[in-house]
Every structure is written in C-alpha cells, then in structure tokens.
Write a protein that holds these residues in place. Structure first.
Motif, short mmCIF file in Angstrom:
data_model
loop_
_atom_site.label_atom_id
_atom_site.label_comp_id
_atom_site.label_asym_id
_atom_site.label_seq_id
_atom_site.Cartn_x
_atom_site.Cartn_y
_atom_site.Cartn_z
N GLY A 155 11.07 91.84 8.68
CA GLY A 155 12.68 91.70 8.87
C GLY A 155 13.10 90.24 8.53
O GLY A 155 12.55 89.14 7.68
N VAL A 156 14.16 89.70 9.09
CA VAL A 156 15.17 88.49 8.74
C VAL A 156 15.18 87.63 10.08
O VAL A 156 14.75 88.22 11.06
CB VAL A 156 16.29 88.73 8.30
CG1 VAL A 156 16.40 89.57 6.92
CG2 VAL A 156 17.32 89.31 9.16
N ALA A 157 15.32 86.39 9.86
CA ALA A 157 15.57 85.44 11.04
C ALA A 157 16.31 84.37 10.73
O ALA A 157 16.50 83.86 9.65
CB ALA A 157 14.06 84.98 11.62
N PHE A 158 16.88 83.70 12.07
CA PHE A 158 17.61 82.66 11.95
C PHE A 158 16.61 81.43 11.86
O PHE A 158 15.75 81.46 12.77
CB PHE A 158 18.58 82.49 13.18
CG PHE A 158 19.77 83.25 12.90
CD1 PHE A 158 20.92 83.25 12.44
CD2 PHE A 158 19.62 84.58 13.89
CE1 PHE A 158 22.02 84.27 12.44
CE2 PHE A 158 20.72 85.43 14.07
CZ PHE A 158 21.88 85.11 13.25
N TRP A 159 16.96 80.37 11.24
CA TRP A 159 16.13 79.34 10.91
C TRP A 159 16.70 78.01 11.13
O TRP A 159 17.37 77.63 10.24
CB TRP A 159 15.37 79.39 9.60
CG TRP A 159 14.34 78.60 9.12
CD1 TRP A 159 14.33 76.85 8.82
CD2 TRP A 159 12.80 78.83 9.22
NE1 TRP A 159 13.08 76.63 8.75
CE2 TRP A 159 12.23 77.78 8.91
CE3 TRP A 159 12.21 79.97 9.77
CZ2 TRP A 159 10.89 77.72 8.82
CZ3 TRP A 159 10.61 79.96 9.48
CH2 TRP A 159 10.15 78.89 9.42
N PRO A 160 16.44 77.31 12.04
CA PRO A 160 17.02 75.85 12.34
C PRO A 160 16.52 74.94 11.40
O PRO A 160 15.43 74.81 11.11
CB PRO A 160 16.65 75.56 13.69
CG PRO A 160 15.86 76.74 14.11
CD PRO A 160 15.63 77.58 13.19
N ALA A 161 17.61 74.19 10.68
CA ALA A 161 17.38 73.35 9.44
C ALA A 161 16.41 72.30 9.69
O ALA A 161 15.50 72.06 9.13
CB ALA A 161 18.74 72.94 8.81
N TYR A 162 16.65 71.57 11.02
CA TYR A 162 15.96 70.20 11.28
C TYR A 162 14.78 70.66 12.20
O TYR A 162 13.70 70.12 12.04
CB TYR A 162 16.86 69.27 11.69
CG TYR A 162 17.90 68.81 10.62
CD1 TYR A 162 17.54 68.36 9.63
CD2 TYR A 162 19.34 68.83 11.30
CE1 TYR A 162 18.52 68.01 8.69
CE2 TYR A 162 20.25 68.37 10.32
CZ TYR A 162 20.04 68.06 9.13
OH TYR A 162 21.20 67.53 8.57
N SER A 163 15.21 71.40 13.24
CA SER A 163 14.10 71.77 14.35
C SER A 163 12.89 72.26 13.63
O SER A 163 11.74 72.20 14.07
CB SER A 163 14.65 72.85 15.22
OG SER A 163 15.84 72.11 15.98
N TRP A 164 12.93 73.22 12.81
CA TRP A 164 11.98 73.96 12.26
C TRP A 164 11.63 73.27 10.75
O TRP A 164 10.42 73.57 10.33
CB TRP A 164 12.04 75.48 12.03
CG TRP A 164 11.89 76.26 13.58
CD1 TRP A 164 11.84 75.48 14.59
CD2 TRP A 164 11.79 77.54 13.72
NE1 TRP A 164 11.68 76.52 15.67
CE2 TRP A 164 11.64 77.77 14.95
CE3 TRP A 164 11.85 78.72 12.68
CZ2 TRP A 164 11.68 79.25 15.83
CZ3 TRP A 164 11.64 79.81 13.34
CH2 TRP A 164 11.73 80.07 14.80
N GLY A 165 12.30 72.68 10.04
CA GLY A 165 12.19 72.19 8.75
C GLY A 165 12.23 72.92 7.82
O GLY A 165 12.50 74.22 7.81
N THR A 166 11.79 72.51 6.59
CA THR A 166 11.82 73.43 5.26
C THR A 166 10.57 74.26 5.55
O THR A 166 9.67 74.11 5.70
CB THR A 166 11.70 72.63 4.01
OG1 THR A 166 12.94 71.57 4.13
CG2 THR A 166 11.73 73.33 2.78
N GLN A 167 10.80 75.61 5.46
CA GLN A 167 9.67 76.51 5.19
C GLN A 167 8.91 76.29 4.25
O GLN A 167 9.42 76.19 3.12
CB GLN A 167 10.26 77.99 5.81
CG GLN A 167 10.94 78.49 4.59
CD GLN A 167 10.34 79.19 3.48
OE1 GLN A 167 8.75 79.63 3.46
NE2 GLN A 167 10.87 79.19 2.25
#
Length: 215
Positions: A155-167
C-alpha cells in the motif's frame, strides 16, 4: 544507628539524581527526538532521561506533541513546521512523478499509524477532506516496518519529512502532496522556566536549536 547515619547521604544522592534527570513525554516525532537524546548524552553523559509516550502523563519536564494543551503551568513553542509526503511503491505508476493530489489515491490501500494517535487522526482528516475514507490494511508506528510494507507493494503511507527522515529504500518513492496542504506543527512544551534546572534548560535549548536547524 548505621542506617540512620546513611540517610542524609542517600537523600543527597537522590536529590542529585533528580537534578540530573530530564523527564520527556514524547507524543510525536519519537524517532527524531530519540536521535536528539542520543546526541545530547554524548555531549553530557552524566544526564539521565526518563521517557514516556502517554497522553495523560502529567509528570514531565518537556513534552513533544502536535497538539497544544491549555495549561498555564508551562510554556509552549512552535519549533518545527513539517511537510508530510505520500510514500508509494517504486513500481507504482505514481512513482514516475514528484507530486500528487491526494484525491488520486482514493482507491489505494493505506498503511497508517495507530488510528488513535494524533498523526493518524490528522491524515484521515486530509483524506476525508478529499472525499474518501482511507482503506487501512495495516497499522504501525515503525518507519522501517512501514517502509518495508510499502516496498513490498502492500500500500501507500503518509511519511513525515523530519520525524521519520529520508527513507532509505530503492523500493519506495516519496511524493509531495499538492492538495490538500499536508503539513503539521511540532510543539515543544516545558514546565515553568523558573523552576527548571540549568541542565533541563540546556537540553531544551539544545533540542529546539536542533529542530529549528532542520528548517
């Protein structure tokens, strides 16, 4: 008598430990705040941290959240405005692009945070504003788990830019969301500044400086 003689020293030690202990209540951005704690421990190894992630916890020195609570015993500051991306599998037709309108994924399967958490409530609201309720196939607060499931085509997901960082996966692509405006504020609150120890104030300043440098 020996036990009584030891009491003053034990009380002094307990007071010193309390002075060197910072109580953190982390309700948002836990991955990023953990990194900050590790960096600060390298700088000041004598400091101790008590970490919690409970919304109803009142025994804290500093709290990190996306919600401002009305409480006159603390000061609250907005220190970070964070963009939220949409993470899609690399073999998705959307992965050829850099931007996406959220309405375009109304039929997609979503991997989301715990539905009771503020972040999940926020992202569900964005979907509802675009006329659909997200079809949730899995819930996880672990960036690595979410990344792996997206890479596997779940699936897809929302990804916080700073909290989770660059995947860090060649199987996942992060897209800017053009509509709606998918950003959130991260607030750092601390108890009354006058009652804070120099160490707690130093850590607060260290953390807010780190967050502000991200922008």
């Amino acid at each position: 008598m020996k036990t009584l003689d030891e009491i003053p020293g034990e009380l002094t030690h307990a007071a010193e430990m309390a002075e060197r202990t910072i109580k953190l209540n982390i309700l948002s951005a836990s991955e990023m705040i953990t990194d900050i704690v590790i960096l600060y421990k390298e700088r000041c190894p004598e400091v101790n941290f008590q970490l919690s992630q409970k919304i109803d916890n009142k025994d804290w020195d500093i709290r990190v959240s996306t919600v401002i609570q009305d409480d006159n015993t603390k000061t609250t500051h907005t220190v970070l405005k964070e963009e939220i991306y949409l993470a899609v599998p690399i073999d998705s037709p959307f992965a050829e692009r850099d931007n996406i309108n959220l309405e375009e994924v109304h039929n997609a399967s979503f991997i989301c945070h715990d539905r009771t958490k503020p972040f999940s409530i926020l992202t569900t609201g964005w979907c509802m504003s675009c006329g659909f309720e997200p079809k949730i196939v899995f819930e996880s607060d672990s960036p690595s788990t979410v990344r792996d499931l997206i890479g596997a085509g779940m699936g897809v997901a929302f990804w916080p830019a700073y909290s989770w960082g660059t995947q860090r996966s060649s199987k996942v692509k992060l897209l800017h969301i053009t509509h709606p405006n998918c950003t959130r504020q991260i607030y750092v609150a601390r108890k009354n500044e006058k009652s804070s120890s120099p160490l707690k104030n130093d850590f607060y300043n260290f953390m807010t400086a780190y967050l502000n440098d991200l922008q």
